[in-house]
Motif scaffolding. Structure first.
Motif, mmCIF file in Angstrom:
data_model
loop_
_atom_site.group_PDB
_atom_site.id
_atom_site.type_symbol
_atom_site.label_atom_id
_atom_site.label_comp_id
_atom_site.label_asym_id
_atom_site.label_seq_id
_atom_site.Cartn_x
_atom_site.Cartn_y
_atom_site.Cartn_z
ATOM 1 N N ARG A 285 -5.404 0.774 -1.893
ATOM 2 C CA ARG A 285 -3.950 1.149 -1.902
ATOM 3 C C ARG A 285 -3.051 0.437 -2.848
ATOM 4 N N LEU A 286 -3.245 -0.758 -2.767
ATOM 5 C CA LEU A 286 -2.166 -1.646 -3.401
ATOM 6 C C LEU A 286 -2.612 -2.448 -4.408
ATOM 7 N N GLY A 287 -3.831 -2.184 -4.894
ATOM 8 C CA GLY A 287 -4.699 -2.676 -6.190
ATOM 9 C C GLY A 287 -4.790 -3.937 -6.192
ATOM 10 N N THR A 288 -4.701 -4.679 -5.156
ATOM 11 C CA THR A 288 -4.955 -6.290 -5.046
ATOM 12 C C THR A 288 -5.630 -6.580 -3.643
ATOM 13 N N GLU A 289 -5.815 -7.909 -3.547
ATOM 14 C CA GLU A 289 -6.230 -8.456 -2.183
ATOM 15 C C GLU A 289 -5.113 -8.667 -1.206
ATOM 16 N N VAL A 290 -5.467 -7.887 0.091
ATOM 17 C CA VAL A 290 -4.483 -7.602 1.089
ATOM 18 C C VAL A 290 -5.188 -8.122 2.392
ATOM 19 N N TRP A 291 -4.283 -9.197 2.761
ATOM 20 C CA TRP A 291 -4.663 -9.735 4.419
ATOM 21 C C TRP A 291 -3.565 -9.227 5.392
ATOM 22 N N VAL A 292 -4.076 -8.722 6.423
ATOM 23 C CA VAL A 292 -3.186 -8.408 7.365
ATOM 24 C C VAL A 292 -3.505 -9.301 8.525
ATOM 25 N N LYS A 293 -2.167 -9.637 9.150
ATOM 26 C CA LYS A 293 -2.153 -10.799 10.338
ATOM 27 C C LYS A 293 -1.992 -9.824 11.470
ATOM 28 N N HIS A 294 -2.869 -9.742 12.208
ATOM 29 C CA HIS A 294 -2.722 -8.627 13.544
ATOM 30 C C HIS A 294 -2.049 -9.169 14.715
ATOM 31 N N GLU A 295 -0.609 -9.409 14.631
ATOM 32 C CA GLU A 295 -0.029 -9.948 15.667
ATOM 33 C C GLU A 295 0.382 -8.546 16.603
ATOM 34 N N ASN A 296 0.014 -7.340 16.445
ATOM 35 C CA ASN A 296 0.076 -6.388 17.366
ATOM 36 C C ASN A 296 -1.371 -6.350 18.376
ATOM 37 N N HIS A 297 -2.079 -7.570 18.058
ATOM 38 C CA HIS A 297 -3.260 -7.752 19.235
ATOM 39 C C HIS A 297 -2.922 -8.823 20.155
ATOM 40 N N THR A 298 -1.788 -8.935 20.489
ATOM 41 C CA THR A 298 -1.318 -9.950 21.554
ATOM 42 C C THR A 298 -1.316 -9.424 22.893
ATOM 43 N N PRO A 299 -1.437 -10.160 23.988
ATOM 44 C CA PRO A 299 -0.929 -9.431 25.269
ATOM 45 C C PRO A 299 0.262 -8.785 25.458
ATOM 46 N N ALA B 33 12.089 6.250 5.610
ATOM 47 C CA ALA B 33 11.268 7.248 5.153
ATOM 48 C C ALA B 33 9.914 6.237 4.590
ATOM 49 N N GLU B 34 10.468 5.029 3.927
ATOM 50 C CA GLU B 34 9.273 4.259 3.431
ATOM 51 C C GLU B 34 8.440 3.438 4.461
ATOM 52 N N VAL B 35 9.200 2.978 5.646
ATOM 53 C CA VAL B 35 8.433 2.483 6.822
ATOM 54 C C VAL B 35 7.587 3.709 7.252
ATOM 55 N N ALA B 36 7.857 4.879 7.561
ATOM 56 C CA ALA B 36 7.174 5.796 8.073
ATOM 57 C C ALA B 36 6.086 6.069 7.179
ATOM 58 N N ALA B 37 6.049 6.094 6.008
ATOM 59 C CA ALA B 37 5.066 6.257 5.095
ATOM 60 C C ALA B 37 3.973 5.025 5.450
ATOM 61 N N ALA B 38 4.582 3.912 5.489
ATOM 62 C CA ALA B 38 3.612 2.575 5.689
ATOM 63 C C ALA B 38 2.842 2.689 7.031
ATOM 64 N N MET B 39 3.828 3.239 8.104
ATOM 65 C CA MET B 39 2.920 3.209 9.305
ATOM 66 C C MET B 39 1.753 4.213 9.144
ATOM 67 N N ARG B 40 1.819 5.281 8.394
ATOM 68 C CA ARG B 40 0.747 6.267 8.323
ATOM 69 C C ARG B 40 -0.220 5.488 7.509
ATOM 70 N N ALA B 41 -0.023 4.721 6.657
ATOM 71 C CA ALA B 41 -0.863 4.224 5.714
ATOM 72 C C ALA B 41 -1.671 3.096 6.442
ATOM 73 N N MET B 42 -0.976 2.467 7.296
ATOM 74 C CA MET B 42 -1.769 1.574 8.173
ATOM 75 C C MET B 42 -2.517 2.148 9.182
ATOM 76 N N PHE B 43 -2.269 3.076 9.714
ATOM 77 C CA PHE B 43 -3.092 3.912 10.518
ATOM 78 C C PHE B 43 -4.526 4.406 9.646
ATOM 79 N N THR B 44 -4.130 4.859 8.755
ATOM 80 C CA THR B 44 -5.280 5.531 7.745
ATOM 81 C C THR B 44 -6.236 4.634 7.244
ATOM 82 N N ASP B 45 -5.624 3.375 6.750
ATOM 83 C CA ASP B 45 -6.491 2.465 6.289
ATOM 84 C C ASP B 45 -7.337 1.389 7.201
ATOM 85 N N THR B 46 -6.444 1.056 8.258
ATOM 86 C CA THR B 46 -6.957 0.115 9.152
ATOM 87 C C THR B 46 -7.143 0.543 10.482
ATOM 88 N N HIS B 47 -6.841 1.515 10.857
ATOM 89 C CA HIS B 47 -7.027 2.259 12.424
ATOM 90 C C HIS B 47 -6.207 1.660 13.268
#
Length: 334
Positions: free
Chosen positions: A41-55, A266-280
């Motif tokens: 999607r971004l055309g480059t190497e992307v790493w996501v730090k998953h701080e949504n995976h804490t208690p 609106a841009e944040v909403a599009a990014a939330m959809r993209a994160m769900f689509t691309d990373t589940h």
């Protein structure tokens, strides 16, 4: 902007490593993943730090644990904790209070996330609704702290920066050579902790701050090199809904942040959809803000290794359903 000097007393590497030992009594290090669809999607190497995976589903799980430990060393007679929040900070304070057997009061603005409110109550916090935004809740929390004799846990503090710095140490140690990190900014502890660890490790990673277009206090403050208060009207990126920044955080940012990107709801909403689509992954508005910012800068990203921080996944079910539905509605209209 050049890598910062030691004007502000940021946490040292030894302090961050010691803080990590406290954090890991509560949780394991969070993962960082390179998602192929996101890279495409971004055309480059992307790493996501998953701080949504804490208690608590957010990076703030690390903060009050460290803060409370240091507080009780200084003030062993502390009876209770109080904080103002839009959600993640309050969950962290409630978690720390529960672990330390302290009373806990959390002040939230009217209309705050129902899911976050429920999570704080479930951790034993007494919840009070006051004011129309975070700043009004904070002022009320200060009054209640004096009245009840409880300790007010501030939204920005060196020991909060110290706790958050533990995830940056994980990320930088696990993924060498990050060229650019996009960091959502609420009160500023996340990006200040990034600066602390980057500087301590002698890295050249650029730090790009991300704020809501509808909560631009830090964008304006960096431009004018002083705190500029601005309305916080974002409905989706509530973790970025800061009306007035912190002077110490601004000082760190002036020395360390390369620039700020402003993103719309609106841009944040599009990014939330993209994160769900691309990373589940379900990612809240503030947690998707980094992707929203990176998406605006596609030409500059080619050939770079970038990091995005999924700062949290705490979004109300109806809000997330509406965000996802906007995509299908647009597709049907097209």
């Amino acid at each position: 902007m050049s890598i910062g000097q030691a004007t502000v007393n940021l946490p040292t590497l030894d302090e961050v490593r010691a803080a990590a030992e406290l954090v890991y009594r509560l949780m394991l290090p969070t993962p960082q993943y390179r998602w192929p669809l996101l890279c495409e999607r971004l055309g480059t190497e992307v790493w996501v730090k998953h701080e949504n995976h804490t208690p608590i589903g957010a990076f703030k799980a690390r903060t009050a644990i460290v803060y409370a430990e240091e507080l009780l060393k200084r003030e062993p007679g502390t009876r209770g904790l109080i904080a103002a929040t839009r959600g993640n900070h309050g969950q962290s304070v409630a978690l720390a209070a529960q672990r330390k057997n302290l009373e806990c009061v959390i002040v939230v603005p009217h209309g705050n996330s129902m899911a976050k409110n429920a999570a704080m109550r479930a951790q034993g916090a007494k919840l009070i609704e006051h004011g129309e935004d975070f700043q009004a809740s904070l002022e009320h929390a200060k009054e209640l702290a004096a009245e009840l004799g409880y300790h007010l846990v501030p939204p920005y503090h060196r020991n909060i920066v110290l706790g958050i710095a533990t995830y940056w140490l994980e990320l930088f140690n696990s993924v060498p050579g990050i060229d650019v990190a996009y960091v959502p900014i609420g009160m500023g502890s996340g990006i200040c902790s990034a600066a602390a660890v980057r500087n301590a490790l002698g890295l050249k990673t650029k730090l790009v701050g991300v704020v809501s277009d509808q909560a631009p206090t830090y964008a304006l403050s960096l431009q004018q090199r002083k705190i500029v208060e601005a309305p916080a009207r974002t409905k989706l990126a509530d973790g970025l809904a800061c009306r007035r920044g912190d002077e110490t955080a601004l000082e760190v940012m002036l020395e360390n942040v390369d620039y700020i990107v402003r993103v719309s709801d609106a841009e944040v909403a599009a990014a939330m959809r993209a994160m769900f689509t691309d990373t589940h992954n379900v990612v809240e508005g503030a947690g998707a803000a980094g992707l929203a910012a990176a998406t605006k800068e596609l030409p500059a990203l080619k050939g770079k290794r970038i990091a995005l921080i999924a700062t949290g996944g705490n979004v109300d079910q109806n809000v997330f359903a509406q965000v996802l539905n906007e995509s299908s509605t647009a597709a049907q209209a097209g």
